[in-house]
Design an enzyme around this catalytic site. Structure first.
Site, PDB file in Angstrom:
ATOM      1  N   GLU A  29      88.835  15.556  46.682  1.00  0.00           N
ATOM      2  CA  GLU A  29      88.427  14.083  45.970  1.00  0.00           C
ATOM      3  C   GLU A  29      88.591  14.622  44.325  1.00  0.00           C
ATOM      4  OE1 GLU A  29      84.377  13.135  47.599  1.00  0.00           O
ATOM      5  OE2 GLU A  29      85.549  11.754  48.534  1.00  0.00           O
ATOM      6  N   ASN A  56      72.838  11.941  48.680  1.00  0.00           N
ATOM      7  CA  ASN A  56      72.331  12.537  47.493  1.00  0.00           C
ATOM      8  C   ASN A  56      72.953  11.731  46.185  1.00  0.00           C
ATOM      9  OD1 ASN A  56      74.936  13.679  48.356  1.00  0.00           O
ATOM     10  ND2 ASN A  56      74.446  15.584  47.454  1.00  0.00           N
ATOM     11  N   CYS A  60      75.620  19.529  47.293  1.00  0.00           N
ATOM     12  CA  CYS A  60      76.268  20.039  48.291  1.00  0.00           C
ATOM     13  C   CYS A  60      76.883  21.301  47.733  1.00  0.00           C
ATOM     14  CB  CYS A  60      77.379  19.291  48.928  1.00  0.00           C
ATOM     15  SG  CYS A  60      78.465  18.506  47.499  1.00  0.00           S
ATOM     16  N   GLU A  89      84.218  16.274  53.026  1.00  0.00           N
ATOM     17  CA  GLU A  89      83.516  16.638  51.963  1.00  0.00           C
ATOM     18  C   GLU A  89      82.132  17.155  52.530  1.00  0.00           C
ATOM     19  OE1 GLU A  89      84.200  17.515  49.082  1.00  0.00           O
ATOM     20  OE2 GLU A  89      86.049  16.506  48.516  1.00  0.00           O
TER      21      GLU A  89
HETATM   22  N1  LIG Z   1      80.933  18.236  49.919  1.00  0.00           N
HETATM   23  C1  LIG Z   1      80.690  17.192  49.252  1.00  0.00           C
HETATM   24  O1  LIG Z   1      81.171  16.521  48.507  1.00  0.00           O
HETATM   25  C2  LIG Z   1      78.996  16.954  49.611  1.00  0.00           C
HETATM   26  C3  LIG Z   1      78.617  16.014  48.763  1.00  0.00           C
HETATM   27  C4  LIG Z   1      77.297  15.615  49.021  1.00  0.00           C
HETATM   28  C5  LIG Z   1      76.482  15.849  50.269  1.00  0.00           C
HETATM   29  N2  LIG Z   1      77.274  16.796  51.065  1.00  0.00           N
HETATM   30  C6  LIG Z   1      76.574  17.207  52.274  1.00  0.00           C
HETATM   31  O2  LIG Z   1      75.988  16.198  53.008  1.00  0.00           O
HETATM   32  C7  LIG Z   1      74.873  16.681  53.486  1.00  0.00           C
HETATM   33  C8  LIG Z   1      73.533  15.975  53.385  1.00  0.00           C
HETATM   34  O3  LIG Z   1      73.842  14.533  53.492  1.00  0.00           O
HETATM   35  P1  LIG Z   1      73.339  13.768  54.961  1.00  0.00           P
HETATM   36  O4  LIG Z   1      72.282  14.425  55.439  1.00  0.00           O
HETATM   37  O5  LIG Z   1      73.436  12.409  54.813  1.00  0.00           O
HETATM   38  O6  LIG Z   1      74.392  14.082  55.924  1.00  0.00           O
HETATM   39  P2  LIG Z   1      74.646  13.656  57.545  1.00  0.00           P
HETATM   40  O7  LIG Z   1      75.933  14.536  57.885  1.00  0.00           O
HETATM   41  O8  LIG Z   1      73.678  13.628  58.236  1.00  0.00           O
HETATM   42  O9  LIG Z   1      75.149  12.247  57.197  1.00  0.00           O
HETATM   43  C9  LIG Z   1      76.352  11.776  56.458  1.00  0.00           C
HETATM   44  C10 LIG Z   1      76.680  10.520  56.697  1.00  0.00           C
HETATM   45  O10 LIG Z   1      77.445  10.368  58.120  1.00  0.00           O
HETATM   46  C11 LIG Z   1      77.026   9.343  58.862  1.00  0.00           C
HETATM   47  N3  LIG Z   1      77.087   9.644  60.133  1.00  0.00           N
HETATM   48  C12 LIG Z   1      75.967  10.508  61.233  1.00  0.00           C
HETATM   49  N4  LIG Z   1      76.395  10.862  62.212  1.00  0.00           N
HETATM   50  C13 LIG Z   1      77.777  10.187  62.323  1.00  0.00           C
HETATM   51  C14 LIG Z   1      78.911  10.022  63.409  1.00  0.00           C
HETATM   52  N5  LIG Z   1      78.497  10.573  64.437  1.00  0.00           N
HETATM   53  N6  LIG Z   1      79.930   9.248  63.208  1.00  0.00           N
HETATM   54  C15 LIG Z   1      80.001   8.691  61.745  1.00  0.00           C
HETATM   55  N7  LIG Z   1      79.200   8.869  60.820  1.00  0.00           N
HETATM   56  C16 LIG Z   1      78.056   9.688  60.992  1.00  0.00           C
HETATM   57  C17 LIG Z   1      75.581   9.152  58.246  1.00  0.00           C
HETATM   58  O11 LIG Z   1      74.827   7.909  58.796  1.00  0.00           O
HETATM   59  C18 LIG Z   1      75.681   9.224  56.906  1.00  0.00           C
HETATM   60  O12 LIG Z   1      76.118   8.174  56.332  1.00  0.00           O
HETATM   61  C19 LIG Z   1      74.681  18.021  53.187  1.00  0.00           C
HETATM   62  O13 LIG Z   1      75.478  19.082  54.237  1.00  0.00           O
HETATM   63  C20 LIG Z   1      75.637  18.246  51.992  1.00  0.00           C
HETATM   64  O14 LIG Z   1      75.915  19.466  51.674  1.00  0.00           O
HETATM   65  C21 LIG Z   1      78.584  17.293  50.758  1.00  0.00           C
END
Ligand SMILES: NC(=O)c1ccc[n+]([C@@H]2O[C@H](COP(=O)([O-])OP(=O)(O)OC[C@H]3O[C@@H](n4cnc5c(N)ncnc54)[C@H](O)[C@@H]3O)[C@@H](O)[C@H]2O)c1
Length: 483
Positions: free
Chosen positions: A457, A152, A283, A249
């Site tokens: 962060e 995002n 998020c 995060e």
């Molecule tokens: N708290 C925050 O600061 C924050 C900010 C933005 C988004 N988010 C969260 O992120 C999510 C949306 O993003 P998304 O769909 O890309 O999330 P996701 O969890 O599907 O993927 C996040 C990242 O992790 C990687 N990944 C996936 N499986 C992995 C594994 N087993 N080992 C290591 N890396 C792995 C993905 O390739 C990607 O780069 C939502 O839940 C949102 O709330 C949190």
């Protein structure tokens, strides 16, 4: 604009390609067209990146904070000068409107580089006098940090992890989300141009397994993930195997509580900013909007009126203020939640449909009469879907706001400041807002409690998560021993 990057990866100060990796098509969410292709890192690329970051550790850590900080601040300056191009690219990568990206993404990235660049020289230990002896502490880097990003905020996430890591003297291998691989490469390019030695900040592409393969490598000292809770659980567990430091995060289902005495215009603005910015893909969004019964209908009426101001369309058009979902997959997930909301008896106030246009657009959607047990009130949707719930008393609102496994953010709108601070103290959340929502300045800590994460962060707090303290005991007199 050229959206195809020079190569898929940026390692050891240069672009590197290996087309034998799995193909990752980069799709412009506003049209569904493929605008670039990158290749997932092969084991050889992963090795190259880790080796480069490992080799760069000593030289980078040995530089003074002032020298490291100067490089980060120069990178911030370059980002600001290129804000337009970086914003256009961010819009291609994510589909977020240029109206947003031109003031948020590279800007926030530059803020982070500037802030931690400024702090770098002030990262010091302390002196503890013990009679004639003393202890001094050294604040040392952790070593090699792995950053893994969500889709995002690709530029912002690459900087929010990179800037504090580098300021503390660490090196980094960053893996952006496979959905938005373009922007982090620009961050690497700019840091290198600003004078970061080769290997200090590397970017490699890949799906989840590439991220997983980075975490367990013996050279890695810390993992910082921005992603969903299920991914966080896997990454945290994998990092624990090597007792590695983590920052998590993760996702949220944050409450926004609006009392009868709130300024209704401001409360509606807060609900809009907390639900529909970035088409709801934030998020910290306050997606459970608790409205006290006395103003519920007035709130819904004014919200529906204000939503007339939504302008969907080509996100590169500066007049457009609402873009598509990042991907067809995410669009499908959100549509599934809307269907569940209707099936479980929530009242659809507006939106809920795909407009008749190309790309992954979805109307901003508001449900009212939502109850705590409905799926749309319990699970993170990560799309433009607001759930409005009613409440009677402060005590009830706080208990229901906290009744979730998530704890990222929480907000309250009221003119009663004592109540506002009581609510902020009572919220089980890492980041709280009073009469505002979703501000994320680099000076303030950002992060979650409960299942929304660990670590923080931004702000001085981030330094704690990218460095470690060594205590050094110094005896000035003779040393006695029992024999
Ligand atoms: N708290 C925050 O600061 C924050 C900010 C933005 C988004 N988010 C969260 O992120 C999510 C949306 O993003 P998304 O769909 O890309 O999330 P996701 O969890 O599907 O993927 C996040 C990242 O992790 C990687 N990944 C996936 N499986 C992995 C594994 N087993 N080992 C290591 N890396 C792995 C993905 O390739 C990607 O780069 C939502 O839940 C949102 O709330 C949190």
């Amino acid at each position: 604009m050229k959206t195809q990057p020079t190569a898929s990866h940026f390692i050891d100060g240069q672009y590197v390609e290996d087309t034998s990796g799995e193909e990752i098509p980069v799709i412009y969410p506003a049209t569904g067209e493929v605008i670039a292709t990158v290749y997932s890192a092969t084991p050889a690329i992963v090795e190259q990146a880790l080796a480069a970051a490992h080799a760069a550790e000593k030289e980078w850590a040995a530089m003074t904070g002032t020298e490291r900080g100067r490089i980060l601040r120069r990178a911030a300056q370059i980002m600001r000068e290129r804000n337009h191009d970086l914003s256009v690219l961010e819009t291609y990568d994510t589909g977020k409107p240029y109206q947003e990206t031109s003031v948020v993404d590279a800007t926030s990235g530059a803020d982070s580089l500037e802030y931690f660049g400024g702090l770098a020289a002030a990262i010091t230990g302390e002196h503890i006098q013990l009679g004639e002896d003393f202890v001094y502490t050294r604040r040392e880097p952790l070593g090699l940090c792995v950053g893994i990003g969500a889709w995002n905020y690709p530029t912002q996430i690459a900087c929010w992890k990179g800037a504090p890591a580098l300021a503390c003297g660490n090196t980094m291998v960053f893996k952006p989300s496979e959905t938005t691989p373009l922007c982090a490469l620009k961050v690497a390019e700019i840091l290198h141009e600003a004078g970061a030695p080769a290997g200090v900040y590397n970017v490699i592409q890949g799906y989840g397994p590439v991220g997983a393969s980075l975490i367990t490598d013996s050279r890695v000292d810390k993992v910082s993930l921005t992603g969903s809770v299920p991914t966080g659980k896997k990454v945290y567990a994998a990092a624990a195997e090597g007792i590695r430091h983590v920052t998590m995060e993760l996702g949220g289902k944050s409450p926004l509580v609006i009392f009868d005495d709130a300024d209704i215009e401001n409360a509606v603005s807060g609900a809009i900013l907390g639900n529909f910015y970035s088409s709801g893909q934030v998020c910290s969004n306050g997606t459970r909007v608790f409205v006290q019964k006395g103003i519920k209908e007035a709130f819904l009426t004014r919200l529906a009126e204000r939503l007339q101001g939504v302008k969907l369309g080509d996100p590169q058009d500066p007049e457009v203020n609402f873009g598509p979902m990042v991907s067809e997959k995410q669009l499908g997930i959100v549509e599934g939640y809307i269907a569940k909301g209707i099936a479980e008896g929530a009242r659809l106030v507006c939106g809920g449909k795909r407009p008749d246009m190309a790309g992954f657009f979805l109307e901003p959607t508001v449900f009212a009469d939502v109850t705590d047990d409905m799926t749309i009130a319990r699970e993170e949707i990560f799309g433009p879907v607001m759930s409005v719930l009613d409440f009677d008393t402060e005590e009830e609102a706080l208990a229901r706001a906290n009744d979730t496994e998530f704890g990222l953010s929480a907000g309250v709108f009221t003119r009663d400041l004592s109540r506002a601070h009581r609510m902020a103290a009572g919220f089980e959340a890492g980041t709280c807002y009073i009469n505002t929502y979703n501000d994320a300045p680099v000076e303030a800590p950002f992060g979650g409690s409960k299942q929304s994460g660990v670590g923080r962060e931004n702000s001085k707090a981030a330094i704690e998560h990218y460095s470690q303290i060594k205590g050094v005991y110094v005896r000035t007199g003779d040393l006695e021993a029992p024999f």
